[in-house]
Design a protein around this motif. Structure first.
Motif, mmCIF file in Angstrom:
data_model
loop_
_atom_site.group_PDB
_atom_site.id
_atom_site.type_symbol
_atom_site.label_atom_id
_atom_site.label_comp_id
_atom_site.label_asym_id
_atom_site.label_seq_id
_atom_site.Cartn_x
_atom_site.Cartn_y
_atom_site.Cartn_z
ATOM 1 N N SER A 148 0.849 -1.086 0.129
ATOM 2 C CA SER A 148 0.115 -0.028 0.051
ATOM 3 C C SER A 148 0.897 1.356 -0.038
ATOM 4 O O SER A 148 1.710 1.374 0.830
ATOM 5 C CB SER A 148 -0.859 0.130 1.344
ATOM 6 O OG SER A 148 -1.517 1.274 1.324
ATOM 7 N N ASP A 150 -0.001 3.880 1.077
ATOM 8 C CA ASP A 150 -0.335 4.595 2.364
ATOM 9 C C ASP A 150 1.009 4.399 3.424
ATOM 10 O O ASP A 150 1.038 5.088 4.329
ATOM 11 C CB ASP A 150 -1.632 4.062 3.053
ATOM 12 C CG ASP A 150 -2.859 4.550 2.261
ATOM 13 O OD1 ASP A 150 -2.516 5.511 1.331
ATOM 14 O OD2 ASP A 150 -4.045 3.967 2.709
ATOM 15 N N ARG A 161 -0.498 8.491 2.587
ATOM 16 C CA ARG A 161 -2.098 8.724 2.758
ATOM 17 C C ARG A 161 -2.338 10.156 1.804
ATOM 18 O O ARG A 161 -3.579 10.225 1.458
ATOM 19 C CB ARG A 161 -2.214 8.828 4.182
ATOM 20 C CG ARG A 161 -2.258 7.683 5.132
ATOM 21 C CD ARG A 161 -2.832 7.719 6.146
ATOM 22 N NE ARG A 161 -2.058 8.741 6.900
ATOM 23 C CZ ARG A 161 -1.025 8.709 7.712
ATOM 24 N NH1 ARG A 161 -0.473 7.760 7.660
ATOM 25 N NH2 ARG A 161 -0.606 9.894 8.371
ATOM 26 N N ASP A 162 -1.444 10.987 1.650
ATOM 27 C CA ASP A 162 -1.820 11.942 0.868
ATOM 28 C C ASP A 162 -1.198 11.825 -0.525
ATOM 29 O O ASP A 162 -1.576 12.867 -1.304
ATOM 30 C CB ASP A 162 -0.889 13.075 1.367
ATOM 31 C CG ASP A 162 -0.940 13.502 2.774
ATOM 32 O OD1 ASP A 162 -2.134 13.279 3.332
ATOM 33 O OD2 ASP A 162 -0.067 13.792 3.427
ATOM 34 N N LYS A 173 -9.732 10.218 -1.426
ATOM 35 C CA LYS A 173 -8.766 10.793 -0.496
ATOM 36 C C LYS A 173 -9.624 12.291 -0.247
ATOM 37 O O LYS A 173 -9.779 12.700 1.044
ATOM 38 C CB LYS A 173 -7.687 11.012 -0.671
ATOM 39 C CG LYS A 173 -6.588 9.587 -1.003
ATOM 40 C CD LYS A 173 -5.390 9.739 -1.400
ATOM 41 C CE LYS A 173 -4.491 8.557 -1.462
ATOM 42 N NZ LYS A 173 -4.457 8.061 -0.334
#
Length: 179
Positions: A148, A150, A161-162, A173
């Motif tokens: 992932s 993330d 995550r961004d 997102k």
């Protein structure tokens, strides 16, 4: 201004899809984002900020045309601003507005990150990888058994995550960051 637009701190969202200093995202991205916002909450009131006749209103939204002082006035009256990182977000960073913005160059994160330049700002940056960056990241993930994005830290302030690998993950997102 109050007579022209529905200004509601919970429901009103202003979409800002245009920037002069970078290539704009495809209209289909913005259309899909608007559709997903309406699915998330049918009561959202959505506007496209248009500054010139060349800027098209995103289907599913209404046009909003403001001066800079009017735009600053709006910051206390709307839920958030969603858009492509542009100079107008620098102006909005001096307010308490909730800013959700897309950076198209992760390598220049330090230059475009509003929290670095205006540390009090209520903002969240999203990074959409270019095809070249995407290919390199996928190769890295495969070689290192990372499942992932993330779980990856980019540079020293950007985390996975961004980072969006494609338009669909970027929309997800953004949706998760809208109240």
């Amino acid at each position: 201004m109050n007579e022209l637009y529905v200004l509601d701190k919970e429901r009103t969202i202003i979409i800002m899809p245009y920037a002069n200093a970078t290539e704009n995202l495809k209209e289909s991205f913005w259309i899909k984002l608007v559709q997903n916002l309406k699915q998330k909450n049918k009561d959202y009131v959505l506007y496209t900020n248009v500054a010139s006749p060349q800027e098209k209103v995103i289907p599913g939204t209404s046009p909003i045309v403001t001066t800079f002082p009017e735009l600053v006035y709006l910051t206390e009256k709307v839920n958030c601003f969603i858009g492509l990182r542009s100079g107008i977000f620098d102006l909005l960073a001096f307010t308490n507005a909730k800013l959700l913005y897309i950076n198209k160059d992760i390598r220049g994160w330090w230059f475009y990150d509003l929290k670095l330049n205006f540390n009090h700002t209520n903002s969240k940056a999203f990074y959409l990888l270019s095809e070249f960056e995407h290919a390199g990241l996928m190769a890295f993930m495969q070689q290192n058994n990372v499942t992932s994005v993330d779980n990856i830290n980019f540079y020293n302030r950007v985390n996975g995550r961004d980072v969006a690998l494609n338009a669909d993950s970027l929309i997800e997102k953004i949706l998760s960051s809208v109240d």
